[in-house]
Write an enzyme that holds these catalytic residues in place. Structure first.
Site, short mmCIF file in Angstrom:
data_model
loop_
_atom_site.label_atom_id
_atom_site.label_comp_id
_atom_site.label_asym_id
_atom_site.label_seq_id
_atom_site.Cartn_x
_atom_site.Cartn_y
_atom_site.Cartn_z
N SER A 238 12.65 -4.35 7.84
CA SER A 238 13.45 -4.14 6.63
C SER A 238 13.70 -5.39 5.79
CB SER A 238 14.80 -3.52 7.01
OG SER A 238 15.56 -4.38 7.83
N LYS A 283 24.73 -2.48 6.72
CA LYS A 283 24.20 -3.58 5.92
C LYS A 283 25.03 -3.79 4.66
CE LYS A 283 19.49 -3.25 7.69
NZ LYS A 283 18.06 -3.14 7.40
#
Length: 340
Positions: A238, A283
């Site tokens: 990611s 996140k």
């Protein structure tokens, strides 16, 4: 001993035993939560996160932070409940993170491989964006495919079926609508000489109506400088988007982020397409707590991101690298950017 005390101790004994068991017995769950963030324009342990040698590097300020998800394993009952009750952590079945047929070491090796691939893809996507040379070579020729004994490992691909190719996606697209048994010219550079090799397409195993070459093309940088990514103990794919943006920012004039604090996430392929990731909620929390004002969100994560976004954090929708650069320039100039 006083009879009342004895009675009280007898009543408390089951609770004490349960409490002891609660600290000893682990649950088949793991906790997911905000992990550390890293400024891809900055340094970690004295090393640049994205180091470029052999090329003039533009000065950058502000942040382009990649974000991570922290995983806590071997939780007892009380730890699992406490983390869940905190509101900052999520509790999921352990098998979602550590499949029962794989060891922790095997999972880590896969995550490390994904991270390495994200670095490679980020470099290539950035070079394509900057119009820097990238060469496309054949990494493997299928043993039983239509290109066996015709094309060779190490051949540098120039065009397929009359279409110039510079990415893996270009090769796939060049034959996507061509039927099996069709002969197509494949122009390659072999031993320093450009030559056209005819290949009769085979039928794709997953769709017999479409042709395929039976090769594995690989993109490789063809530039006189080196790009190194210096982050250890981080896994998964990611970070690709933020790595690519850091490379572009360092190799182009001006500042993509306008000197501001931007964070984000997203996989990326060498064509620059941005893909979804897991753990977006955590996140976002990590980025907000680190000081981010703007967060780049893969388009397919937008619905989930809207539900868990901290107050005051602007969510910018990103579908590809071109769009991410445009969005950053808009953010830096105070203009509108696509929002989730």
């Amino acid at each position: 001993m006083n009879r009342r005390i004895v009675t009280l101790l007898a009543a408390l004994a089951p609770i004490v035993v349960l409490g002891m068991l609660g600290t000893l017995i682990t649950v088949p769950y793991v906790a997911l939560g905000p992990g550390p963030t890293f400024n891809t324009l900055g340094e970690v342990d004295g090393e640049e996160v994205v180091a470029i040698e052999g090329a003039e590097v533009d000065e950058t300020t502000g942040h382009l932070n990649m974000t991570t998800v922290a995983v806590r394993d071997d939780l007892n009952v009380f730890e699992a409940f406490g983390l869940w009750a905190s509101g900052r952590q999520g509790i999921v079945p352990r098998e979602e993170v550590y499949p029962p047929d794989k060891s922790k070491d095997e999972v880590k090796q896969e995550n490390d491989a994904d991270f390495q691939q994200s670095e490679n893809s980020a470099e290539l996507a950035a070079l394509h964006f900057l119009d820097k040379p990238v060469m496309l070579e054949i990494a493997k020729v299928g043993d039983d495919g239509p290109s066996k004994d015709v094309l060779r490992q190490g051949d540098r691909l120039v065009s397929v079926a009359g279409t110039p190719v510079s990415t893996v996606g270009d090769v796939q697209q060049a034959v996507a609508d061509t039927a099996p048994e069709t002969e197509v010219p494949v122009v390659v550079v072999r031993d320093g000489v450009e030559t056209s090799v005819p290949v009769v397409l085979g039928a794709r195993p997953d769709d017999g109506s479409k042709g395929y070459l039976g090769i594995t093309p690989e993109e490789l940088p063809d530039v006189p400088f080196n790009i190194d990514f210096n982050l250890a103990d981080v896994g998964g794919p990611s970070a690709g988007l933020m790595f690519a943006l850091a490379v572009i920012d360092k190799l182009s004039p001006g500042e993509l982020n306008g000197g501001k604090f931007v964070a984000g996430t997203g996989t990326i392929d060498s064509d620059g397409d941005v893909g979804p990731i897991g753990g977006i909620k955590y996140k976002l929390i990590a980025a907000s707590e680190a000081g981010a004002e703007t967060f780049l969100v893969p388009a397919m994560n937008c619905d989930e991101a809207r539900q868990g976004a901290p107050e005051g954090l602007r969510l910018v929708k990103v579908e590809n690298l071109d769009g991410a650069v445009d969005a950053l320039e808009a953010v830096g100039s105070g203009a509108d950017a696509p929002r989730c």
